[in-house]
Design a protein around this motif. Structure first.
Motif, PDB file in Angstrom:
ATOM      1  N   ILE A 232       0.837  -1.205   0.000  1.00  0.00           N
ATOM      2  CA  ILE A 232       0.000   0.000   0.000  1.00  0.00           C
ATOM      3  C   ILE A 232       0.869   1.252   0.000  1.00  0.00           C
ATOM      4  CG2 ILE A 232      -1.635   1.355   1.376  1.00  0.00           C
ATOM      5  CD1 ILE A 232      -2.838  -1.273   2.336  1.00  0.00           C
ATOM      6  N   SER A 233       1.892   1.265   0.842  1.00  0.00           N
ATOM      7  CA  SER A 233       2.747   2.445   0.977  1.00  0.00           C
ATOM      8  C   SER A 233       3.503   2.728  -0.310  1.00  0.00           C
ATOM      9  CB  SER A 233       3.739   2.248   2.131  1.00  0.00           C
ATOM     10  OG  SER A 233       3.055   2.113   3.363  1.00  0.00           O
ATOM     11  N   ARG A 234       4.074   1.696  -0.920  1.00  0.00           N
ATOM     12  CA  ARG A 234       4.882   1.911  -2.114  1.00  0.00           C
ATOM     13  C   ARG A 234       4.015   2.263  -3.324  1.00  0.00           C
ATOM     14  NH1 ARG A 234       8.672  -3.272  -0.449  1.00  0.00           N
ATOM     15  NH2 ARG A 234       9.973  -2.112   1.035  1.00  0.00           N
ATOM     16  N   GLY A 235       2.859   1.630  -3.422  1.00  0.00           N
ATOM     17  CA  GLY A 235       1.943   1.989  -4.505  1.00  0.00           C
ATOM     18  C   GLY A 235       1.430   3.411  -4.355  1.00  0.00           C
ATOM     19  N   THR A 236       1.081   3.787  -3.113  1.00  0.00           N
ATOM     20  CA  THR A 236       0.616   5.147  -2.847  1.00  0.00           C
ATOM     21  C   THR A 236       1.714   6.159  -3.106  1.00  0.00           C
ATOM     22  OG1 THR A 236      -0.900   4.312  -1.148  1.00  0.00           O
ATOM     23  CG2 THR A 236      -0.410   6.665  -1.104  1.00  0.00           C
ATOM     24  N   ALA A 237       2.959   5.813  -2.762  1.00  0.00           N
ATOM     25  CA  ALA A 237       4.087   6.720  -2.986  1.00  0.00           C
ATOM     26  C   ALA A 237       4.242   7.034  -4.473  1.00  0.00           C
ATOM     27  CB  ALA A 237       5.375   6.096  -2.440  1.00  0.00           C
ATOM     28  N   ILE A 238       4.110   6.015  -5.325  1.00  0.00           N
ATOM     29  CA  ILE A 238       4.220   6.236  -6.768  1.00  0.00           C
ATOM     30  C   ILE A 238       3.103   7.156  -7.252  1.00  0.00           C
ATOM     31  CG2 ILE A 238       4.083   5.113  -9.022  1.00  0.00           C
ATOM     32  CD1 ILE A 238       5.406   2.653  -7.703  1.00  0.00           C
ATOM     33  N   LEU A 239       1.879   6.926  -6.766  1.00  0.00           N
ATOM     34  CA  LEU A 239       0.738   7.744  -7.176  1.00  0.00           C
ATOM     35  C   LEU A 239       0.889   9.186  -6.685  1.00  0.00           C
ATOM     36  CD1 LEU A 239      -2.166   5.199  -6.563  1.00  0.00           C
ATOM     37  CD2 LEU A 239      -1.213   5.928  -8.759  1.00  0.00           C
ATOM     38  N   ILE A 360       8.362  12.626   1.036  1.00  0.00           N
ATOM     39  CA  ILE A 360       8.009  11.389   1.738  1.00  0.00           C
ATOM     40  C   ILE A 360       7.846  10.220   0.767  1.00  0.00           C
ATOM     41  CG2 ILE A 360       6.272  10.250   3.172  1.00  0.00           C
ATOM     42  CD1 ILE A 360       5.842  12.860   4.635  1.00  0.00           C
ATOM     43  N   PRO A 361       7.057  10.371  -0.328  1.00  0.00           N
ATOM     44  CA  PRO A 361       6.974   9.256  -1.282  1.00  0.00           C
ATOM     45  C   PRO A 361       8.322   8.883  -1.893  1.00  0.00           C
ATOM     46  CG  PRO A 361       5.199  10.825  -1.665  1.00  0.00           C
ATOM     47  CD  PRO A 361       6.133  11.467  -0.684  1.00  0.00           C
ATOM     48  N   LEU A 362       9.146   9.887  -2.186  1.00  0.00           N
ATOM     49  CA  LEU A 362      10.467   9.598  -2.756  1.00  0.00           C
ATOM     50  C   LEU A 362      11.304   8.753  -1.803  1.00  0.00           C
ATOM     51  CD1 LEU A 362      12.594  10.088  -4.984  1.00  0.00           C
ATOM     52  CD2 LEU A 362      13.276  12.155  -3.730  1.00  0.00           C
ATOM     53  N   LEU A 363      11.255   9.073  -0.513  1.00  0.00           N
ATOM     54  CA  LEU A 363      12.024   8.315   0.472  1.00  0.00           C
ATOM     55  C   LEU A 363      11.489   6.902   0.650  1.00  0.00           C
ATOM     56  CD1 LEU A 363      12.628  11.165   3.029  1.00  0.00           C
ATOM     57  CD2 LEU A 363      14.378   9.957   1.739  1.00  0.00           C
ATOM     58  N   VAL A 364      10.175   6.730   0.509  1.00  0.00           N
ATOM     59  CA  VAL A 364       9.612   5.377   0.544  1.00  0.00           C
ATOM     60  C   VAL A 364      10.179   4.542  -0.602  1.00  0.00           C
ATOM     61  CG1 VAL A 364       7.493   4.017   0.276  1.00  0.00           C
ATOM     62  CG2 VAL A 364       7.497   6.027   1.749  1.00  0.00           C
ATOM     63  N   ILE A 365      10.260   5.148  -1.797  1.00  0.00           N
ATOM     64  CA  ILE A 365      10.814   4.449  -2.955  1.00  0.00           C
ATOM     65  C   ILE A 365      12.307   4.170  -2.760  1.00  0.00           C
ATOM     66  CG2 ILE A 365      11.215   4.578  -5.437  1.00  0.00           C
ATOM     67  CD1 ILE A 365       8.279   4.259  -4.614  1.00  0.00           C
ATOM     68  N   VAL A 370      16.843   0.335  -1.268  1.00  0.00           N
ATOM     69  CA  VAL A 370      17.998  -0.033  -0.430  1.00  0.00           C
ATOM     70  C   VAL A 370      17.648  -1.055   0.647  1.00  0.00           C
ATOM     71  CG1 VAL A 370      19.089   2.202  -0.831  1.00  0.00           C
ATOM     72  CG2 VAL A 370      17.623   1.898   1.186  1.00  0.00           C
ATOM     73  N   GLY A 371      16.412  -1.568   0.616  1.00  0.00           N
ATOM     74  CA  GLY A 371      16.039  -2.621   1.562  1.00  0.00           C
ATOM     75  C   GLY A 371      15.603  -2.136   2.925  1.00  0.00           C
ATOM     76  N   GLN A 372      15.177  -0.882   3.033  1.00  0.00           N
ATOM     77  CA  GLN A 372      14.674  -0.354   4.298  1.00  0.00           C
ATOM     78  C   GLN A 372      13.137  -0.293   4.229  1.00  0.00           C
ATOM     79  OE1 GLN A 372      16.264   0.138   6.967  1.00  0.00           O
ATOM     80  NE2 GLN A 372      18.412   0.467   6.425  1.00  0.00           N
ATOM     81  N   PRO A 373      12.430  -0.908   5.199  1.00  0.00           N
ATOM     82  CA  PRO A 373      10.961  -0.994   5.126  1.00  0.00           C
ATOM     83  C   PRO A 373      10.263   0.284   5.572  1.00  0.00           C
ATOM     84  CG  PRO A 373      11.711  -2.059   7.122  1.00  0.00           C
ATOM     85  CD  PRO A 373      12.956  -1.622   6.386  1.00  0.00           C
ATOM     86  N   LEU A 374      10.609   1.403   4.956  1.00  0.00           N
ATOM     87  CA  LEU A 374       9.941   2.660   5.276  1.00  0.00           C
ATOM     88  C   LEU A 374       8.549   2.636   4.650  1.00  0.00           C
ATOM     89  CD1 LEU A 374      10.198   5.504   6.540  1.00  0.00           C
ATOM     90  CD2 LEU A 374      10.913   6.309   4.274  1.00  0.00           C
ATOM     91  N   SER A 375       7.546   2.939   5.450  1.00  0.00           N
ATOM     92  CA  SER A 375       6.163   2.905   4.960  1.00  0.00           C
ATOM     93  C   SER A 375       5.490   4.244   5.215  1.00  0.00           C
ATOM     94  CB  SER A 375       5.378   1.796   5.664  1.00  0.00           C
ATOM     95  OG  SER A 375       5.091   2.161   7.007  1.00  0.00           O
ATOM     96  N   LEU A 376       4.283   4.388   4.718  1.00  0.00           N
ATOM     97  CA  LEU A 376       3.483   5.587   4.959  1.00  0.00           C
ATOM     98  C   LEU A 376       2.632   5.442   6.207  1.00  0.00           C
ATOM     99  CD1 LEU A 376       2.288   6.500   1.342  1.00  0.00           C
ATOM    100  CD2 LEU A 376       4.122   7.541   2.679  1.00  0.00           C
ATOM    101  N   PHE A 377       2.889   4.383   6.977  1.00  0.00           N
ATOM    102  CA  PHE A 377       2.154   4.218   8.228  1.00  0.00           C
ATOM    103  C   PHE A 377       2.837   5.002   9.339  1.00  0.00           C
ATOM    104  CE2 PHE A 377       1.884   1.679  12.237  1.00  0.00           C
ATOM    105  CZ  PHE A 377       0.663   2.199  12.630  1.00  0.00           C
TER     106      PHE A 377
END
Length: 424
Positions: A232-239, A360-365, A370-377
């Protein structure tokens, strides 16, 4: 019969052999600047000595010395903190000088790209160090700082400077468009929080980074990430990134007339004091120096929080945004005293939009890469604070007017928020 030199002006100097002086005789510094632009020496003199805040640059080498000599964590944090203040100002100045030369559209895009350079640098450094909570809280703090503190102080300053009965005015349509986008980005943070509430498997509801991971009920250890939350976070970040680019297209091409007043106020009494090449070189150099100071700062946060009993959320939400947004704070309040409220709205709300829909979305991507589980939660507490803040700002600017009382309301809400994070 003499052949006339048709391309030689009357004032063009002739060399002893009768030939015309050419660019080959120009100095090296002249070659590296455009015709009519300030020289390198003039540009650097302006860049380094035009503001008293540059005296604080002494903290840059001090922060490096403190880091490599492993001084006390509090000293390292404080020195790095102070070093970033003038660097943020210099980044903004170099960006502004380039913007003047590039014109309104390209200049606006440049400001949009580098407007939050310090926040991006600090956040990426923290992300690479695995300090995901610092990433989240510092970016949340930047949004709250711009929406509540900067906008509140600007409204208050405008009212006091022009008489307590004075009202500031600005284009309501453009402001509402901006706050509507801010509301959208805020709502996108509610969806991961709602999903997490339904799928929660961790044991610490106040730590959104830790609870991204699924917990094994037998071993008590954390295994694979909560996949749905990351999807959800990564898809939302792209949008959101696509939405941000659409907003830039809207602002600088299709509906740029809505923002004409901002461009006019930005252009008043503005003349480039640096050549383009010198401004670009300074921008690159200061960005590199800032990245080192950000690394020193991030490396000292954990130990400083433990040794001095300062809550890490308070450091992220309150302290880091104060230093990274210091230049914007001063500029916005100064513009407010001149009743340039269009610029105030552009600085405060525009910066918040950039963080919420781009940074924020850029950092999620980047975290994904880089393998860090940063989310929008974000934690429920943080999501609610952001939602309430955006709601209040929406209510206050919908009439296109401001006064000192509205500014005081925003400042009070920011103070309450800071107090809440101090005891969190």
């Amino acid at each position: 019969m003499a052949v006339p030199h048709a391309d030689v002006g009357e004032s063009t100097p002739l060399l002893p052999n009768g030939s015309v002086g050419t660019s080959a005789h120009r100095s090296f510094s002249d070659v590296l600047k455009g015709r009519g632009e300030p020289s390198w020496s003039t540009s650097l003199r302006f860049y380094l000595f035009s503001s008293w805040s540059n005296a604080v640059l002494i903290f840059v080498p001090l922060s490096a010395a403190a880091h490599y000599a492993q001084w006390d964590a509090g000293a390292r944090f404080a020195l790095s903190f102070m070093a970033i203040v003038p660097l943020a100002k210099l980044l903004g100045e170099a960006t502004n000088q380039l913007s003047i030369k590039l014109g309104q559209t390209l200049g606006g895009l440049l400001n949009a790209s580098f407007g939050n350079a310090v926040e991006i640098i600090v956040a990426i450094d923290a992300l690479l160090h695995g300090q995901l909570r610092i990433v989240q809280t510092s970016l949340l703090g930047s949004i709250l700082s711009n929406l509540l503190l900067v906008l509140g102080m600007s409204f208050f300053a405008q009212g006091v400077a022009n008489g307590h009965g004075a009202e500031g005015t600005f284009g309501a349509t453009a402001a509402q468009t901006s706050t509507s986008l801010m509301t959208l980005s805020c709502l996108t943070l509610v969806i991961p929080a709602a999903y997490h509430a339904a799928k929660f498997t961790g044991d610490d509801p106040l730590d959104p980074v830790r609870t991204v991971w699924q917990r094994d009920s037998l071993s008590g250890t954390y295994g694979r990430p909560l996949d749905g939350l990351l999807v959800i976070s990564r898809g939302t970040a792209i949008l959101l990134l696509l939405t941000y680019f659409a907003y830039l297209f809207f602002q600088f091409w299709t509906h740029k007339e809505l923002f004409d007043e901002v461009k006019q106020q930005e252009g008043e009494d503005e003349r480039a004091s640096m050549s383009m090449i010198s401004a670009g070189a300074c921008l690159v150099a200061v960005t590199v120096i800032t990245s080192f100071c950000a690394d020193f700062l991030v490396a000292s946060i954990e130990e400083t929080a433990e040794n001095y009993h300062i809550p890490k959320p308070f450091i992220g939400v309150v302290l880091l945004p104060l230093v990274s947004n210091a230049a914007e704070h001063v500029t916005s309040v100064w513009m407010a005293t001149k009743s340039k409220m269009e610029l105030v709205i552009a600085i405060s709300i525009g910066s918040s939009i950039q963080i919420a829909t781009f940074v924020i979305p850029l950092l999620v991507i980047i975290g994904w890469a880089v393998g860090q589980p940063l989310s929008l939660f974000f934690a429920d507490f943080e999501t609610i604070i952001l939602f309430v803040s955006v709601l209040l700002v929406n209510l206050l600017i919908q009439d296109g007017k401001s006064n000192y009382m509205e500014g005081l309301m925003l400042i009070i809400l920011y103070a309450v928020t800071a107090l809440a994070f101090w005891v969190s």
